[in-house]
Write a protein that holds these residues in place. Structure first.
Motif, PDB file in Angstrom:
ATOM      1  N   LYS A  58       0.719  -1.180   0.108  1.00 10.58           N
ATOM      2  CA  LYS A  58       0.070  -0.028   0.140  1.00 10.58           C
ATOM      3  C   LYS A  58       0.835   1.142   0.030  1.00 10.58           C
ATOM      4  N   ASP A  59       2.150   1.178   0.449  1.00 16.19           N
ATOM      5  CA  ASP A  59       2.900   2.519   0.465  1.00 16.19           C
ATOM      6  C   ASP A  59       3.530   2.729  -1.013  1.00 16.19           C
ATOM      7  N   PRO A  60       3.697   3.974  -1.173  1.00 12.34           N
ATOM      8  CA  PRO A  60       4.250   4.438  -2.626  1.00 12.34           C
ATOM      9  C   PRO A  60       5.510   3.510  -2.942  1.00 12.34           C
ATOM     10  N   VAL A  61       6.331   3.115  -2.258  1.00 12.10           N
ATOM     11  CA  VAL A  61       7.455   2.457  -2.656  1.00 12.10           C
ATOM     12  C   VAL A  61       7.252   1.075  -2.063  1.00 12.10           C
ATOM     13  N   VAL A  62       7.373  -0.023  -3.143  1.00  9.02           N
ATOM     14  CA  VAL A  62       7.168  -1.312  -2.890  1.00  9.02           C
ATOM     15  C   VAL A  62       8.445  -2.380  -3.186  1.00  9.02           C
ATOM     16  N   LEU A  63       8.737  -3.086  -2.400  1.00  6.83           N
ATOM     17  CA  LEU A  63      10.223  -4.067  -2.345  1.00  6.83           C
ATOM     18  C   LEU A  63       9.089  -5.236  -3.090  1.00  6.83           C
ATOM     19  N   LYS A  64       9.572  -5.573  -4.321  1.00  9.70           N
ATOM     20  CA  LYS A  64       8.846  -6.595  -5.309  1.00  9.70           C
ATOM     21  C   LYS A  64       9.512  -7.922  -5.038  1.00  9.70           C
ATOM     22  N   SER A  65      10.887  -7.485  -4.904  1.00  8.88           N
ATOM     23  CA  SER A  65      11.669  -9.104  -4.693  1.00  8.88           C
ATOM     24  C   SER A  65      13.024  -8.797  -3.951  1.00  8.88           C
ATOM     25  N   LEU A  66      13.422  -9.744  -3.385  1.00  6.55           N
ATOM     26  CA  LEU A  66      14.763  -9.603  -2.632  1.00  6.55           C
ATOM     27  C   LEU A  66      15.362 -10.788  -2.364  1.00  6.55           C
TER      28      LEU A  66
END
Length: 164
Positions: A14-22
């Motif tokens: 829901k935040d503007p910055v999203v960690l998609k993969s790590l």
């Protein structure tokens, strides 16, 4: 899960910055040693100064998780202006270090909105003098990045450290 690398976007996307993969290898992370990292991040909003980062760092002691204090800018610290810290590490006007340069990943504020991905890349972890409380063990970290009170990103990490 304890003793294995794990991550989570604690804002549920829901935040503007999203960690998609790590992904991070090896597991446990060895200091000194080489760390292979791949990641993808998408941002719907530019991240501009002042960027505040709040870290909560916990270490497992048996079945208990103990929150580590902030000592010499390590541990559960609040960094009120990440942009200035980056400028001090990498002087503005100099090129971003590899592999960021190759993959077009910025290392200074403001970070434009968009998608950034880092294919598997190796980083050398130097033999830094870590305080005794930050050596071998299992850790959990929660990082929240905000600007002017608006949360931009929230990430949780779990990892193990093994130091020589």
């Amino acid at each position: 899960q304890v003793g294995g690398f794990a991550w989570e976007d604690c804002a549920g996307g829901k935040d503007p910055v999203v960690l998609k993969s790590l992904s991070v290898a090896p597991d446990p992370i060895s200091i000194p040693g080489s760390l292979r990292v791949s990641a993808a991040v998408s941002s719907s909003k530019a991240m501009a100064s002042p960027l505040k980062a709040v870290l909560v760092v916990e270490k497992a002691l048996g079945d208990l998780w103990i929150q580590l204090p902030c000592i010499d800018q390590l541990g559960s610290c609040t960094y009120n202006d990440v942009c200035t810290i980056l400028d001090n590490l990498i002087p503005p006007g100099t090129t971003c270090p590899e592999p960021l340069l190759t993959y077009g990943i910025p290392c200074h504020c403001p970070f434009k909105a968009g998608s950034y991905s880092l294919p598997a890349s190796d980083f050398d972890l130097p033999d830094v003098e870590l305080p005794a409380w930050m050596t071998n063990g299992n850790y959990r970290v929660r990082a929240v990045v905000s600007n002017g009170g608006q949360e931009l990103a929230c990430v949780k990490l779990a990892f193990s450290l093994q130091s020589q």
